[in-house]
Every structure is written in structure tokens, then in C-alpha cells.
Scaffold this active site. Structure first.
Site, PDB file in Angstrom:
ATOM      1  N   HIS A 161       0.819  -1.350   0.031  1.00 33.28           N
ATOM      2  CA  HIS A 161      -0.020  -0.029   0.006  1.00 33.28           C
ATOM      3  C   HIS A 161       1.012   1.076   0.269  1.00 33.28           C
ATOM      4  CE1 HIS A 161      -2.674   2.900   1.679  1.00 33.28           C
ATOM      5  NE2 HIS A 161      -3.658   1.982   1.322  1.00 33.28           N
ATOM      6  N   ASP A 219       2.917  -3.849   8.104  1.00 34.74           N
ATOM      7  CA  ASP A 219       1.963  -3.389   7.777  1.00 34.74           C
ATOM      8  C   ASP A 219       0.765  -4.424   8.285  1.00 34.74           C
ATOM      9  OD1 ASP A 219      -0.656  -2.211   7.107  1.00 34.74           O
ATOM     10  OD2 ASP A 219       0.020  -1.753   5.051  1.00 34.74           O
ATOM     11  N   GLN A 255      -4.604  -5.074   7.117  1.00 39.99           N
ATOM     12  CA  GLN A 255      -5.427  -6.171   6.906  1.00 39.99           C
ATOM     13  C   GLN A 255      -5.509  -7.285   7.487  1.00 39.99           C
ATOM     14  OE1 GLN A 255      -7.917  -5.407   4.691  1.00 39.99           O
ATOM     15  NE2 GLN A 255      -7.047  -3.289   3.776  1.00 39.99           N
ATOM     16  N   LYS A 283     -10.572  -0.726  10.712  1.00 33.04           N
ATOM     17  CA  LYS A 283     -10.783  -1.788  10.046  1.00 33.04           C
ATOM     18  C   LYS A 283     -10.670  -2.982  10.964  1.00 33.04           C
ATOM     19  CE  LYS A 283      -7.554  -0.248   6.332  1.00 33.04           C
ATOM     20  NZ  LYS A 283      -8.302   0.274   5.306  1.00 33.04           N
ATOM     21  N   CYS A 313      -4.888   2.345  -3.823  1.00 33.64           N
ATOM     22  CA  CYS A 313      -3.607   2.998  -3.034  1.00 33.64           C
ATOM     23  C   CYS A 313      -2.323   1.913  -3.338  1.00 33.64           C
ATOM     24  CB  CYS A 313      -3.752   3.286  -1.397  1.00 33.64           C
ATOM     25  SG  CYS A 313      -4.773   4.608  -1.271  1.00 33.64           S
TER      26      CYS A 313
END
Lengths: 136, 415
Positions: free
Chosen positions: B129, B206, B209, B232, B371
Site C-alpha cells: 500500500h 503493515d 488487513q 478496519k 492505493c
């Protein structure tokens, strides 16, 4: 409301998307400009052939993107041929949206106005370039 | 035959999410398949946030009064919930931020800009991303470090065959997503952490998700930096987390400067508070943080392993159903290597048009480059359509997606 929405992909839009008017390139355009919508990546190039009386003889576009952005560029090219540069300067976003004959939500207006935005930026750049020439 | 519902009571879960029970224009039910962009909030999270506002809203760490005490206690309790949820050793290693982007920028500024030198390398890959790419570009430009990229396989996984050449003593940081927000690819974080550490590099994950869908443990494998967002994870917007090992938080420079992050302030210099306060300048989004704590309670009440299992079944069904629609191409690895995210294209229908047409049938997906412009460049696409699933989705909703894609093809006069 939903009736209007369902008409978005009507024959007018889909016909222009499938069989666009003047999609491609001019061999020697008087001016050209490209831009993309950074949010979605849709891309439009507009090229004009302008005669000595500032009349648009031919307008071509090329690009990649959704049916709305590509069909509106096609509709735009068809509409501006024969117009003078002054008429194009007076041509407003609402005129463009009217030409599409469908109602666009705020998010889809960015698609429907991409070609228009490219044309306007091109005219602005053209006027900037001519300014020093005419004064000097 | 055993049905899914006997294992996982999705109808009961859905009752916790009022937003799902609405009808849209044209009197069609909402089919929300955009959880990877933001997740919906269960009643318990909304109720907790309302409780804060209505009963003890007060600035934290300051007021010597009962409301301030209560709010501070709730905030620090939320920090402990985050700590246990991701397996951190101490709640002092949990920094509240505004979201994943801010967390990653904090590492890029506070750690990378302080410690990287010309000749150092940051190892990235092109599925990241922009939030795990652009901060490193800026840090590299500021320090003279350079960026290297792990190549991707044709099916959108990291190609680790050249990792030994890419990971060298020059590598100071490997930044990677635990789960791609586009392809859904689940990356082998444990192996990457081990191999990065073997050459003396740190790993920055990261986890935006992955945290809502897979179990996270920052100590097994050992993770150096981990970032994720509250919204999220079924929590509020405006709150996120940076986890970093204590020694790293102590060594890093602060990112934002101001109130609360200081120990002593003089007219010409200051000293910093201990972490996490050192990284929480200004009034932190304390009510959002408490909401995040409530979201973690909710997810743990359902059970992350239950969630992962059910979402995988949904994903398998979605792959099967979509693959049967003519002209559909699903990008990324096969379903067993990915989370419940499907990015796809339909021949002859641009993703934006598809998204617009699906919306008329109540099916909310996302269209665009999500993104990840370098990844789309690699796929040779300007945009994809993305459906992302959560445990509050049903098998019928997955079927509705495939049906809506078929209908969109018809609008575009495709056979």
C-alpha cells in the site's frame, strides 16, 4: 431517483463508449493535453486542430478508463468541432454535463468531466503561450 | 450434510451490526463487501463510545478529578487490551496513533531518519500500500539510503528465490504487509522476520488487513514494528496502533512534539517522556482508543480462529461463484494463500462502471487502484474491482455479488 440512475448506462453513453467519435490521434495537432484522475487512474488526451480563425477543425481524444469518462470525451469531441476557441472558453462544466443527458452523482461527475477538464487546461495553457507572443 | 451455520451463527452476529439491516435506493438490501476499506462497528463499540461521551468524557492523564480518573483508567485498559490482542510484552510498547499511515510514518521519521545512512538499504516489494511505500521513499531521500524490491511471482506472492541476494548486511529494514489489501496475499511474515534478523535488519509489518482476520503475535515470530488501524478492526476511525519493541521506542526520535510527550521543557531544549507518552503528543483520541478496546473485546468474544475459518469458507465460495462468470479474472494467488479479499476485472466493463452497476443492486464494492499504483502497473491495469469479506457476510451475499456481475455484463451488452 433510481429511475434516473438506471438510465446512466443508456444507449447514448454506451454507443459513444463502444463506437467513440474521433478516438485516436491527429497527425499534427495545434494543441494537445493529457491528464488523469489520480483517484481512479482514468486518463484522457485531447488534441485539437485549430485554423487561422481560431475555429476547431478537428477534435480527437484518446484514453483509458470507465465508460462515463470515455463516452464523455467522445461526446465532447463531437460537440466542439466547428466552435471557436472563444466559444470553448465560455463552455462551462454544466454545459458538458447537459451534453451527457444523464444525471451523474458527485463521484461520477469526476469521470464525466475529465475530458472537459483536459480541454480547459489545454485552453488555459494555449492562452498563456499566446500572451507573450501577442504583447511582444 | 453439515452446514456452515451450524459452526458459525452469522445471523446472530449480523444482529450486532445495525447498519447491515438497511435497504438502499430501489428497495434492495445492502450487501456490504468493502470491509477492507473500513469495517462496520458492532453495537457494543457504539455503546462504549456513547458511554464515554455521556458519562466520563474528560481529558486523560491530567484532571485530578473523578471523570479524568475514570477516562484515564479506561484508556489504559484499552492499551492493555491491544497489548494482549497482539501478544506484546508490555502495554508501554503500544503507541496510540491516528491509524496505520501515521504509525508507519512514525517509524520512517523517528527511526529511519535517525539511524539510516548512505549505503543502507530498505527492502520493500511492489504489492505494498502507498502507506508502506511512500514514507520509505521520503526517508531514503532524506538519509541517502536506497530502496530494494523483492520481486513478485506471477500469481502475486513474494518471490523469495532471490531473497538471499537482496538481504545483506546493508539491509537495515524489511517493510512488508502481512496481508495485501488488493490481492489478499498472506505473506510469510515469520520467515521474513527470521531472515531479516539473520542479517541484522529489522522488520516493519503493515498489519492493517491482517489484524482483523488472523491471529497476531508480535513475539512469535519477533516483530520489531507493527502498525494497524482501529477502523478496519470494527472500531472507530481516527485511532491506530504502533507496536515497537521497547528498546526501539526508547532509541527512536519522537515524531510529533508538544504536550504530554515531554519530561522537562526548558526555553532552549526539552527531554522526552518515556514511551508510549513520548509518541503521543497532544490530546490523544482517547474515546476512539476506548472504542478500539471494545472492538477487540467483541472480536475476541466471537473468536479470531472462528472468524478466520468462516471468512475462508466465504472466500472459497466467492472465488467459485465469480470464476463461473464469463470474462471475470480474479487477480492474485489461489484462495488458500490469501485472506478474504478478491480483486478482479471483467472483460469489457471498467471497474468503476462495474462498481456503479453493482451499487444499484445494493452490492458495495470498491473500484480503483486501492492505493497500490505500482502493483497495478505490474498487473498492467489502471484499476481493479475489489470485494472484501468479513464474518458478518453471508453465503447469499457472496452469490448476490456474482449475480450482480452477470447483470452488469448484460447492461454492457456482453454475451
Amino acid at each position: 431517483m433510481s429511475g434516473t440512475q438506471d438510465d446512466l448506462y443508456d444507449d447514448h453513453i454506451l454507443d459513444h463508449f463502444e463506437s467513440p467519435y474521433h478516438k485516436g490521434h491527429l497527425p499534427q495537432p495545434t494543441c494537445s493535453h493529457s491528464d488523469r484522475n489520480p483517484i481512479c487512474g482514468d486518463q484522457i488526451t485531447v488534441e485539437l486542430l485549430v485554423d487561422e480563425h481560431d475555429v476547431v477543425k478537428e477534435a480527437f481524444f484518446d484514453g483509458k478508463g470507465c465508460a462515463i469518462s470515455q463516452a464523455s470525451a467522445s461526446i465532447l469531441c463531437e460537440a466542439i468541432e466547428g466552435k471557436t476557441l472563444q466559444e470553448l472558453r465560455d463552455f462551462q462544466a454544466q454545459n458538458m454535463l447537459d451534453l451527457l443527458k444523464v444525471r451523474l452523482t458527485a463521484s461520477r461527475q469526476k469521470c464525466g468531466l475529465l475530458g472537459f477538464k483536459v480541454l480547459k487546461t489545454m485552453l488555459y495553457t494555449l492562452d498563456e503561450q499566446r500572451e507573450p507572443a501577442s504583447s511582444g | 450434510m453439515t452446514t456452515i451455520s451450524s459452526d458459525f451463527d452469522v445471523e446472530s452476529v449480523r444482529r450486532d451490526f445495525p447498519i447491515l439491516h438497511q435497504r438502499l435506493l430501489g428497495d434492495v438490501p445492502l450487501v456490504y463487501l468493502d470491509t477492507a476499506a473500513t469495517a462496520h462497528k458492532p453495537r457494543s463499540v457504539v455503546a462504549k463510545v456513547v458511554e464515554c461521551f455521556e458519562q466520563y468524557n474528560s481529558n486523560v492523564h491530567r484532571g485530578i478529578h473523578q471523570l479524568g480518573d475514570r477516562m484515564t483508567t479506561e484508556l489504559e485498559l484499552a492499551r492493555e487490551k491491544v497489548q494482549h490482542f497482539i501478544g506484546a510484552g508490555s502495554s508501554d510498547e503500544i503507541v496510540f496513533t491516528s491509524g496505520t499511515t501515521m504509525s508507519l510514518n512514525m517509524v520512517a521519521h523517528g527511526w529511519a531518519r535517525k539511524f539510516l545512512k548512505p549505503g543502507d538499504e530498505i527492502l520493500l516489494n511492489s504489492m505494498e500500500h502507498h502507506a508502506n511505500l511512500v514514507p520509505w521513499q521520503l526517508a531514503a531521500a532524506a538519509t541517502g539510503a536506497s530502496l530494494k524490491y523483492i520481486p513478485l511471482t506471477d500469481d502475486g506472492r513474494l518471490d523469495l528465490t532471490t531473497l538471499d541476494q537482496l538481504l545483506t548486511p546493508r539491509t537495515k529494514l524489511l517493510a512488508v504487509t502481512a496481508m495485501s489489501n488488493v490481492l489478499g496475499t498472506i505473506n510469510p511474515v515469520a520467515e521474513l522476520a527470521e531472515r531479516a534478523h539473520a542479517v541484522g535488519a529489522l522488520i516493519c509489518v503493515d498489519a492493517a488487513q491482517s489484524v482483523p482476520h488472523l491471529t497476531t503475535n508480535v513475539r512469535s515470530p519477533q516483530i520489531d514494528f507493527l502498525a494497524f488501524s482501529g477502523h478496519k478492526l470494527y472500531g472507530p476511525t481516527g485511532i491506530g496502533v504502533l507496536y515497537a519493541r521497547r528498546q526501539l521506542l526508547e532509541a527512536m526520535d519522537p515524531f510529533l512534539a508538544g504536550g504530554h510527550m515531554i519530561r522537562e521543557v526548558f526555553l532552549d531544549s526539552s527531554t522526552w517522556a518515556d514511551p508510549p507518552a513520548k509518541f503521543e503528543a497532544g490530546t490523544c483520541p482517547f474515546i476512539e482508543a476506548v472504542g478500539l478496546g471494545a472492538a477487540i473485546d467483541y472480536v475476541q468474544h466471537i473468536g479470531l480462529s472462528q472468524i478466520s475459518h468462516y471468512e475462508h469458507l466465504l472466500s472459497v465460495r466467492a472465488h467459485e461463484q465469480l470464476a463461473q462468470v464469463p470474462g471475470v479474472k480474479i487477480h492474485g494467488p489461489s484462495v488458500e494463500h490469501k485472506g478474504a479479499i478478491l480483486s478482479f476485472t471483467v472483460d469489457g466493463v471498467h471497474p468503476h462502471d462495474l462498481s456503479d452497476l453493482l451499487d444499484r443492486r445494493g452490492v458495495a464494492i470498491r473500484a480503483g487502484h486501492h492505493c497500490t499504483m505500482p502493483l497495478h502497473e505490474l498487473l498492467n491495469l489502471t484499476a481493479t474491482a475489489r470485494a472484501s469479506l468479513a464474518f458478518y457476510n453471508t453465503m447469499e451475499e457472496v452469490d448476490a455479488l456474482a449475480e450482480a456481475v452477470r447483470a452488469a455484463r448484460q447492461v454492457f451488452r456482453l454475451k
